[in-house]
Design a protein around this motif. Structure first.
Motif, PDB file in Angstrom:
ATOM      1  N   ASP A  88      38.313  -0.064  19.932  1.00 16.19           N
ATOM      2  CA  ASP A  88      37.994   0.654  21.188  1.00 16.19           C
ATOM      3  C   ASP A  88      37.060   1.840  20.900  1.00 16.19           C
ATOM      4  O   ASP A  88      36.473   1.758  19.754  1.00 16.19           O
ATOM      5  CB  ASP A  88      39.314   1.202  21.735  1.00 16.19           C
ATOM      6  CG  ASP A  88      40.034   2.380  20.989  1.00 16.19           C
ATOM      7  OD1 ASP A  88      39.213   3.031  20.066  1.00 16.19           O
ATOM      8  OD2 ASP A  88      41.046   2.852  21.195  1.00 16.19           O
ATOM      9  N   GLU A  89      36.532   2.607  21.800  1.00 18.81           N
ATOM     10  CA  GLU A  89      35.514   3.593  21.616  1.00 18.81           C
ATOM     11  C   GLU A  89      35.873   4.626  20.548  1.00 18.81           C
ATOM     12  O   GLU A  89      35.226   5.553  20.504  1.00 18.81           O
ATOM     13  CB  GLU A  89      35.044   3.971  22.901  1.00 18.81           C
ATOM     14  CG  GLU A  89      36.116   4.815  23.749  1.00 18.81           C
ATOM     15  CD  GLU A  89      35.228   5.324  25.045  1.00 18.81           C
ATOM     16  OE1 GLU A  89      35.791   6.208  25.727  1.00 18.81           O
ATOM     17  OE2 GLU A  89      34.161   4.793  25.501  1.00 18.81           O
ATOM     18  N   SER A 111      34.337  -5.319  23.574  1.00 19.74           N
ATOM     19  CA  SER A 111      35.064  -4.293  23.554  1.00 19.74           C
ATOM     20  C   SER A 111      34.442  -3.198  22.586  1.00 19.74           C
ATOM     21  O   SER A 111      35.040  -2.705  21.488  1.00 19.74           O
ATOM     22  CB  SER A 111      36.504  -4.579  23.147  1.00 19.74           C
ATOM     23  OG  SER A 111      36.436  -5.114  21.827  1.00 19.74           O
ATOM     24  N   GLY A 112      33.160  -2.745  23.082  1.00 22.59           N
ATOM     25  CA  GLY A 112      32.631  -1.803  22.188  1.00 22.59           C
ATOM     26  C   GLY A 112      31.504  -2.322  21.507  1.00 22.59           C
ATOM     27  O   GLY A 112      30.419  -1.653  20.972  1.00 22.59           O
ATOM     28  N   THR A 114      28.789  -6.013  21.375  1.00 24.22           N
ATOM     29  CA  THR A 114      28.510  -7.331  22.198  1.00 24.22           C
ATOM     30  C   THR A 114      28.313  -8.713  20.925  1.00 24.22           C
ATOM     31  O   THR A 114      27.791  -9.622  21.088  1.00 24.22           O
ATOM     32  CB  THR A 114      27.110  -7.203  22.801  1.00 24.22           C
ATOM     33  OG1 THR A 114      26.220  -6.573  22.076  1.00 24.22           O
ATOM     34  CG2 THR A 114      27.429  -6.619  23.977  1.00 24.22           C
ATOM     35  N   TYR A 129      29.818   0.329  28.593  1.00 19.49           N
ATOM     36  CA  TYR A 129      31.330   0.017  28.801  1.00 19.49           C
ATOM     37  C   TYR A 129      31.913   1.128  29.457  1.00 19.49           C
ATOM     38  O   TYR A 129      31.533   2.220  29.670  1.00 19.49           O
ATOM     39  CB  TYR A 129      31.694   0.217  27.117  1.00 19.49           C
ATOM     40  CG  TYR A 129      30.729  -1.059  26.007  1.00 19.49           C
ATOM     41  CD1 TYR A 129      31.419  -2.219  26.096  1.00 19.49           C
ATOM     42  CD2 TYR A 129      29.642  -0.300  25.431  1.00 19.49           C
ATOM     43  CE1 TYR A 129      30.749  -3.158  25.232  1.00 19.49           C
ATOM     44  CE2 TYR A 129      29.067  -1.330  24.535  1.00 19.49           C
ATOM     45  CZ  TYR A 129      29.778  -2.618  24.521  1.00 19.49           C
ATOM     46  OH  TYR A 129      29.038  -3.579  23.714  1.00 19.49           O
ATOM     47  N   THR A 137      38.501  -0.466  25.926  1.00 18.51           N
ATOM     48  CA  THR A 137      36.990  -0.341  26.119  1.00 18.51           C
ATOM     49  C   THR A 137      36.826  -1.785  26.515  1.00 18.51           C
ATOM     50  O   THR A 137      37.027  -2.658  25.736  1.00 18.51           O
ATOM     51  CB  THR A 137      36.415  -0.043  24.844  1.00 18.51           C
ATOM     52  OG1 THR A 137      36.626   1.303  24.654  1.00 18.51           O
ATOM     53  CG2 THR A 137      34.726   0.004  25.183  1.00 18.51           C
ATOM     54  N   LEU A 139      33.448  -4.415  28.803  1.00 19.61           N
ATOM     55  CA  LEU A 139      32.158  -4.346  29.341  1.00 19.61           C
ATOM     56  C   LEU A 139      31.925  -4.163  30.825  1.00 19.61           C
ATOM     57  O   LEU A 139      32.916  -4.722  31.604  1.00 19.61           O
ATOM     58  CB  LEU A 139      31.449  -5.668  29.126  1.00 19.61           C
ATOM     59  CG  LEU A 139      29.849  -5.902  29.508  1.00 19.61           C
ATOM     60  CD1 LEU A 139      29.022  -5.021  28.638  1.00 19.61           C
ATOM     61  CD2 LEU A 139      29.592  -7.520  29.559  1.00 19.61           C
ATOM     62  N   SER A 140      31.056  -3.088  31.165  1.00 22.35           N
ATOM     63  CA  SER A 140      30.973  -2.739  32.425  1.00 22.35           C
ATOM     64  C   SER A 140      29.545  -3.363  33.085  1.00 22.35           C
ATOM     65  O   SER A 140      28.690  -2.941  32.488  1.00 22.35           O
ATOM     66  CB  SER A 140      31.098  -1.404  32.843  1.00 22.35           C
ATOM     67  OG  SER A 140      30.878  -0.825  34.084  1.00 22.35           O
ATOM     68  N   GLU A 279      35.676  -8.965  29.964  1.00 20.41           N
ATOM     69  CA  GLU A 279      36.293  -8.887  28.735  1.00 20.41           C
ATOM     70  C   GLU A 279      36.824 -10.377  28.311  1.00 20.41           C
ATOM     71  O   GLU A 279      36.896 -11.173  29.224  1.00 20.41           O
ATOM     72  CB  GLU A 279      37.132  -7.813  28.680  1.00 20.41           C
ATOM     73  CG  GLU A 279      38.689  -8.149  29.140  1.00 20.41           C
ATOM     74  CD  GLU A 279      39.626  -7.152  28.420  1.00 20.41           C
ATOM     75  OE1 GLU A 279      39.752  -7.070  27.264  1.00 20.41           O
ATOM     76  OE2 GLU A 279      40.418  -6.687  29.262  1.00 20.41           O
TER      77      GLU A 279
END
Length: 281
Positions: A88-89, A111-112, A114, A129, A137, A139-140, A279
Motif C-alpha cells: 500500500d502507499e 496498488s501503488g 503499474t 492512486y 491503495t 488505481l483511480s 484493481e
C-alpha cells in the motif's frame, strides 16, 4: 575477514565490494582433488540492496528492490519462477503473487505500482492512486490520466480482467482499450446504461459492438469484468464476464489488433475514463 581455515585445513576465502558487501565465498581443502565450492552475490549500484545470489551449483536467484521505498518488489529463481509483492502507499505488504515461468499470465496489481509481475512496465504512465473502502491503495481513473502498455497482444487468443468500481456517468467509460494506428481495435467499455460491451472495428474500419451484457454494473460496489477472445473458423469469438454472468458472440469481420497498445482505465488517449477505481483483486 578475508579468509578462515578450519582444523581440518579447509579454507574459506571472502571478497567484498567497496561498500563492504560480501561478493564471493570460496571453500577449498588442502587436498587438490577435492572440489572447490564457490558462491557469489551482486548488489544494486548504490550497494544498499542485494541484486542476485548464486549458490555453489550455479543456481541464481534475482531480487528486484525498489530503492526509493526500500521494498522488495519481486524475486525470481533460477527456473524463472517469480514471486511478486504488492504494497500500500505506506509500504505495508498487501499481497503476494506467484507466477510460474511456464505461465503466460501476468498480474498488474495497480496498488501503488503499474508494473506487472513479469516486469512489464507501462510505456506511458500518469497513474493516480486512491484508497478503497478498506484502505487499500488502488488505481483511480477519473480522466486526465493514462496508463498505456505494450502487452504483446495476439488476435489468436487472450484474456484481460480487472475489478472496477465505477460510479456511473453520462458518457461511455473504457476499462480496456487496445488500439493501433490504423484503427485496429479491441475494447471493453461501460455504456451510459451501465452495461458492459465488447467492440472491435471491422476490416473496413467500422465500429462493431460484438457483445453487450444484459445486466448492468453495480455503481456502488466492485464489479469483476473479464474479456476473453480467440479466433475460431476465421471469426473472433469474444466472451464477456460480468460478476459471474457470461456473454458470448463472434465478430465475423475484424481488424487484426495483434501488437497494438493497451490502455487500462480509459480510452487509448486517456479520455473516457472508467470514472472510478480499478484493481486486480
Amino acid at each position: 575477514m578475508d579468509d578462515a581455515t578450519s582444523p581440518e585445513n579447509v579454507t574459506d576465502t571472502f571478497t567484498y565490494d567497496s561498500s563492504g558487501n560480501p561478493l564471493t565465498n570460496t571453500t577449498k581443502s588442502s587436498n587438490a582433488t577435492d572440489p572447490v565450492i564457490k558462491s557469489s552475490s551482486t548488489y544494486t549500484s548504490s550497494g544498499n540492496y542485494l541484486k542476485s545470489e548464486t549458490d555453489p551449483s550455479g543456481n541464481t536467484v534475482n531480487a528486484n528492490y525498489n530503492e526509493t521505498k526500500g521494498t522488495l518488489d519481486s524475486v525470481t529463481d533460477s527456473k524463472s519462477n517469480t514471486v511478486f509483492n504488492s504494497y500500500d502507499e505506506m509500504d505495508k505488504l498487501t499481497g503476494i503473487n506467484s507466477i510460474a515461468s511456464s505461465s503466460s499470465l501476468e498480474i498488474f496489481p495497480l496498488s501503488g505500482t503499474t508494473n506487472g509481475t513479469k516486469g512489464t512496465k507501462p510505456i506511458s504512465d500518469s497513474a493516480v492512486y486512491a484508497k478503497d473502502e478498506n484502505g487499500k491503495t488502488v488505481l483511480s481513473s477519473n480522466g486526465g490520466t493514462k496508463t498505456l502498455y505494450d502487452l504483446g497482444l495476439s488476435k489468436n487468443a487472450g484474456t484481460m480482467s480487472a475489478w472496477t468500481k465505477s460510479t456511473g456517468s453520462s458518457t461511455t467509460r473504457y476499462l480496456f482499450t487496445s488500439q493501433g494506428s490504423n484503427s485496429e481495435l479491441l475494447c471493453a467499455y461501460i455504456d451510459t446504461s451501465n452495461k458492459v460491451n465488447v467492440a472491435v472495428r471491422d476490416t473496413l474500419g467500422a465500429w462493431k459492438t460484438v457483445v453487450t451484457s444484459t445486466a448492468a454494473i453495480n455503481t456502488t460496489d466492485w464489479n469483476f469484468i473479464a474479456l476473453e477472445w480467440k479466433v475460431i473458423a476465421g471469426g473472433l469469438q469474444c466472451t464477456l464476464y460480468l460478476n459471474g454472468a457470461r456473454y458470448v458472440n463472434t465478430a465475423a469481420s475484424y481488424k487484426d489488433f495483434t501488437g497494438v497498445q493497451t490502455s487500462v482505465g480509459s480510452y487509448i488517449d486517456g479520455n473516457y475514463a472508467v470514472n472510478g477505481l480499478v484493481e486486480a483483486k
